[in-house]
Design a protein around this motif. Structure first.
Motif, PDB file in Angstrom:
ATOM      1  N   GLU A  36      10.981  68.312  69.863  1.00  0.00           N
ATOM      2  CA  GLU A  36      10.925  67.128  70.718  1.00  0.00           C
ATOM      3  C   GLU A  36      10.140  66.017  70.033  1.00  0.00           C
ATOM      4  O   GLU A  36       9.073  66.255  69.482  1.00  0.00           O
ATOM      5  CB  GLU A  36      10.239  67.449  72.046  1.00  0.00           C
ATOM      6  CG  GLU A  36      11.011  68.406  72.919  1.00  0.00           C
ATOM      7  CD  GLU A  36      10.279  68.715  74.217  1.00  0.00           C
ATOM      8  OE1 GLU A  36       9.263  68.052  74.526  1.00  0.00           O
ATOM      9  OE2 GLU A  36      10.717  69.625  74.920  1.00  0.00           O
ATOM     10  N   ARG A  37      10.662  64.833  70.106  1.00  0.00           N
ATOM     11  CA  ARG A  37       9.946  63.676  69.555  1.00  0.00           C
ATOM     12  C   ARG A  37       8.920  63.210  70.572  1.00  0.00           C
ATOM     13  O   ARG A  37       9.252  62.873  71.704  1.00  0.00           O
ATOM     14  CB  ARG A  37      10.929  62.546  69.253  1.00  0.00           C
ATOM     15  CG  ARG A  37      10.292  61.423  68.494  1.00  0.00           C
ATOM     16  CD  ARG A  37      11.343  60.486  67.952  1.00  0.00           C
ATOM     17  NE  ARG A  37      10.773  59.572  66.993  1.00  0.00           N
ATOM     18  CZ  ARG A  37      10.062  58.497  67.327  1.00  0.00           C
ATOM     19  NH1 ARG A  37       9.853  58.220  68.588  1.00  0.00           N
ATOM     20  NH2 ARG A  37       9.582  57.706  66.389  1.00  0.00           N
ATOM     21  N   ARG A  39       6.123  60.835  72.366  1.00  0.00           N
ATOM     22  CA  ARG A  39       5.925  59.393  72.569  1.00  0.00           C
ATOM     23  C   ARG A  39       4.571  59.048  71.992  1.00  0.00           C
ATOM     24  O   ARG A  39       3.544  59.331  72.591  1.00  0.00           O
ATOM     25  CB  ARG A  39       5.987  59.059  74.042  1.00  0.00           C
ATOM     26  CG  ARG A  39       7.384  59.160  74.604  1.00  0.00           C
ATOM     27  CD  ARG A  39       7.393  58.737  76.034  1.00  0.00           C
ATOM     28  NE  ARG A  39       6.594  57.508  76.177  1.00  0.00           N
ATOM     29  CZ  ARG A  39       6.930  56.476  76.924  1.00  0.00           C
ATOM     30  NH1 ARG A  39       8.036  56.521  77.616  1.00  0.00           N
ATOM     31  NH2 ARG A  39       6.181  55.416  77.008  1.00  0.00           N
ATOM     32  N   GLU A  40       4.578  58.483  70.807  1.00  0.00           N
ATOM     33  CA  GLU A  40       3.348  58.103  70.146  1.00  0.00           C
ATOM     34  C   GLU A  40       3.259  56.590  70.120  1.00  0.00           C
ATOM     35  O   GLU A  40       4.264  55.901  70.034  1.00  0.00           O
ATOM     36  CB  GLU A  40       3.326  58.666  68.724  1.00  0.00           C
ATOM     37  CG  GLU A  40       3.380  60.184  68.704  1.00  0.00           C
ATOM     38  CD  GLU A  40       3.627  60.747  67.326  1.00  0.00           C
ATOM     39  OE1 GLU A  40       3.926  59.971  66.405  1.00  0.00           O
ATOM     40  OE2 GLU A  40       3.523  61.968  67.175  1.00  0.00           O
TER      41      GLU A  40
END
Length: 142
Positions: A36-37, A39-40
């Motif tokens: 999963e990417r 949220r940065e």
């Protein structure tokens, strides 16, 4: 291996993961983080918005300072990877390889911005900030 939650609030990403998944084991957490990417919100992309309100010479100086830092950090990473590659399997170097790739991309992007600023006059920057096209090849507008 203990419960990942034992790392506590010192590890923000672990707390975020637990907030989403409520429970789990380190192997499940690792798979999730790999797939999963997250949220940065890095600060630098937000800082780029200030290019339009700062004097062009100040922007160029700040970006050149960042270039110096990026070059130095990239050089350090390269040296670490070269040294580590002599005795470590690649699986132990992948984090540094990723950092090198991200730093390299940022370096290329910032270098392009500095090059554009060197070819763009202060007047052009004001025209760009007001939404007017730049004549004579200013590349900051596409």
């Amino acid at each position: 291996m203990g419960d990942v939650k034992s790392y506590g609030s010192d590890c923000f990403f672990v707390d975020q993961w637990y907030a989403r998944h409520k429970s789990g084991t380190p192997d499940v957490q690792g798979r999730t983080m790999l797939s999963e990417r997250a949220r940065e919100f890095p600060e630098f992309p937000a800082a780029l918005a200030f290019m339009l309100v700062l004097p062009p010479d100040e922007v160029r100086a700040a970006l050149e300072e960042r270039l110096s830092f990026l070059r130095a950090r990239l050089s350090e990473l390269e040296a670490d990877l070269t040294e580590g590659g002599r005795f470590l399997p690649r699986v132990f170097l992948v984090e540094s390889e990723y950092q090198r790739a991200v730093l390299g991309a940022e370096l290329d992007h910032v270098r392009g911005l500095v090059d554009d600023l060197l070819r763009t006059t202060a007047y052009d920057v004001l025209r760009i900030s007001r939404g007017r096209p730049v004549e004579g090849g200013g590349r900051l507008v596409r």
